[in-house]
Design a protein around this motif. Structure first.
Motif, PDB file in Angstrom:
ATOM      1  N   ASN A 162       0.610  -1.132   0.413  1.00  0.00           N
ATOM      2  CA  ASN A 162      -0.355  -0.019  -0.030  1.00  0.00           C
ATOM      3  C   ASN A 162       0.715   1.241  -0.148  1.00  0.00           C
ATOM      4  OD1 ASN A 162      -1.522   2.550   0.422  1.00  0.00           O
ATOM      5  ND2 ASN A 162      -2.768   0.823   1.876  1.00  0.00           N
ATOM      6  N   GLY A 187       0.323   3.919  -0.705  1.00  0.00           N
ATOM      7  CA  GLY A 187       0.501   5.427   0.386  1.00  0.00           C
ATOM      8  C   GLY A 187       0.524   5.524   2.252  1.00  0.00           C
ATOM      9  N   LEU A 188       0.957   4.465   2.765  1.00  0.00           N
ATOM     10  CA  LEU A 188       1.230   3.832   3.689  1.00  0.00           C
ATOM     11  C   LEU A 188       2.243   3.511   4.086  1.00  0.00           C
ATOM     12  CD1 LEU A 188      -1.997   1.708   5.327  1.00  0.00           C
ATOM     13  CD2 LEU A 188      -1.275   4.018   4.949  1.00  0.00           C
ATOM     14  N   ASN A 204       5.224   6.517   5.280  1.00  0.00           N
ATOM     15  CA  ASN A 204       5.086   7.904   6.820  1.00  0.00           C
ATOM     16  C   ASN A 204       4.652   7.033   8.068  1.00  0.00           C
ATOM     17  OD1 ASN A 204       2.223   6.246   6.813  1.00  0.00           O
ATOM     18  ND2 ASN A 204       1.262   7.244   5.006  1.00  0.00           N
ATOM     19  N   ARG A 249       2.961   4.704   8.863  1.00  0.00           N
ATOM     20  CA  ARG A 249       1.069   4.322   8.917  1.00  0.00           C
ATOM     21  C   ARG A 249       1.347   3.620   8.467  1.00  0.00           C
ATOM     22  NH1 ARG A 249      -2.766   7.079   7.030  1.00  0.00           N
ATOM     23  NH2 ARG A 249      -1.548   7.867   4.985  1.00  0.00           N
ATOM     24  N   GLY A 250       2.326   1.593   7.443  1.00  0.00           N
ATOM     25  CA  GLY A 250       1.627   0.945   7.078  1.00  0.00           C
ATOM     26  C   GLY A 250       2.435  -0.118   8.266  1.00  0.00           C
ATOM     27  N   GLN A 251       2.811   0.848   9.204  1.00  0.00           N
ATOM     28  CA  GLN A 251       3.545  -0.420  10.257  1.00  0.00           C
ATOM     29  C   GLN A 251       2.513  -1.169  11.092  1.00  0.00           C
ATOM     30  OE1 GLN A 251       5.684   1.352  13.803  1.00  0.00           O
ATOM     31  NE2 GLN A 251       6.719  -0.470  14.031  1.00  0.00           N
ATOM     32  N   SER A 255       0.348  -3.794   8.517  1.00  0.00           N
ATOM     33  CA  SER A 255       1.487  -5.255   7.937  1.00  0.00           C
ATOM     34  C   SER A 255       2.045  -6.058   8.613  1.00  0.00           C
ATOM     35  CB  SER A 255       3.035  -4.223   7.887  1.00  0.00           C
ATOM     36  OG  SER A 255       3.918  -4.246   8.498  1.00  0.00           O
ATOM     37  N   LEU A 285      -5.983  -3.146   4.478  1.00  0.00           N
ATOM     38  CA  LEU A 285      -5.440  -1.729   4.633  1.00  0.00           C
ATOM     39  C   LEU A 285      -3.041  -2.135   4.171  1.00  0.00           C
ATOM     40  CD1 LEU A 285      -5.478   0.027   7.310  1.00  0.00           C
ATOM     41  CD2 LEU A 285      -6.024   0.327   5.733  1.00  0.00           C
TER      42      LEU A 285
END
Length: 264
Positions: free
Chosen positions: A175, A177-178, A181, A183-185, A188, A220
């Motif tokens: 993703n 977009g994540l 920044n 916000r993907g942690q 994931s 997500l």
């Protein structure tokens, strides 16, 4: 000497052809890819590569004996648009793949012009840096139906006993977009935990993978599922055989969790 199959998280852009911090972020992935050939029961006669970076209206097979390059990324150093992975194609294998897909009642087409995309050459370069194993690339099918891609894997399974290594190249978290920044942690981690539970046991695995959208943080982790579908092909080609995690990293690009899987 049946070959295993793999779902490989292929990393970002042309990373094997770069230096510095971005390349270093792929050190664990690179080590796993470099170690993969030695884990095989025999040197493969050829590789069938299913990349997340090729979608077509039918499952489409690369037929060129000398595939070119497709630089399907942007914003990277100029030299990465000149790299060449000169592996030969394998027209005979391409026709065998076409025949297997046709026999399974799935739509199939040929493409003599397409070159290797980065989902293919950026996984192959660490594995076979001499580019001396023939490679045929195979597309996903538009619509991205998990059941259809599992069926594709089942159709391709006989190739494993013919010395062909089947590789699905995508990413366990994708993703954009994540990714950069922070916000993907969390998603994931959550989605990877589901993969670690869903993939190993062959009993019921196909049903679990077909219902992947029900997994924690599924949308997500994959706002669009093209990077997950190569997993379905690799799993379908090894139905009834156990899976295992072949690469696992919890600090990719500063905090993302990423994995690759082996079947058989």
């Amino acid at each position: 000497m049946r070959q295993p199959t793999f779902f490989l998280s292929h990393g970002g852009g042309p990373w094997p052809y770069m230096d510095g911090e971005f390349r270093h972020a792929h050190a664990k992935l690179e080590a796993s890819l470099q170690a993969l050939p030695a884990s095989l029961p025999a040197r493969p006669k050829a590789i069938l590569m299913i990349s997340a970076h090729w979608e077509a209206s039918a499952f489409t097979v690369m037929t060129s004996p000398t595939p070119g390059m497709l630089y399907d990324y942007g914003g990277f150093p100029a030299h990465t648009y000149e790299v060449v992975y000169p592996a030969p194609g394998d027209p005979a294998l391409a026709e065998r793949v076409v025949a297997l897909i046709q026999a399974a009642g799935l739509p199939v087409a040929r493409d003599a012009a397409r070159g290797f995309d980065h989902g293919a050459f950026c996984t192959l370069a660490p594995m076979y840096p001499d580019a001396d194993v023939p490679v045929v690339q195979l597309s996903l099918r538009q619509g991205l139906d998990p059941a259809e891609h599992l069926a594709l894997g089942r159709a391709l399974a006989p190739l494993r006993d013919e010395g062909v290594l089947i590789l699905g190249s995508g990413f366990s978290f994708h993703n954009l977009g994540l990714m950069f920044n922070g916000r993907g942690q969390a998603p994931s981690i959550a989605f990877d935990a589901w993969l670690q539970a869903a993939v190993p046991a062959p009993e019921g695995r196909a049903e679990r993978l077909k219902d992947w959208e029900q997994a924690p943080a599924a949308r997500l982790a994959h706002a669009r599922e093209e990077h997950l579908l190569p997993l379905m092909v690799a799993a379908g080609a090894a139905e009834g055989e156990a899976g295992s995690c072949d690469y696992h990293q919890t600090d990719y690009l500063g905090g993302l969790t990423a994995s690759s899987f082996r079947f058989g």
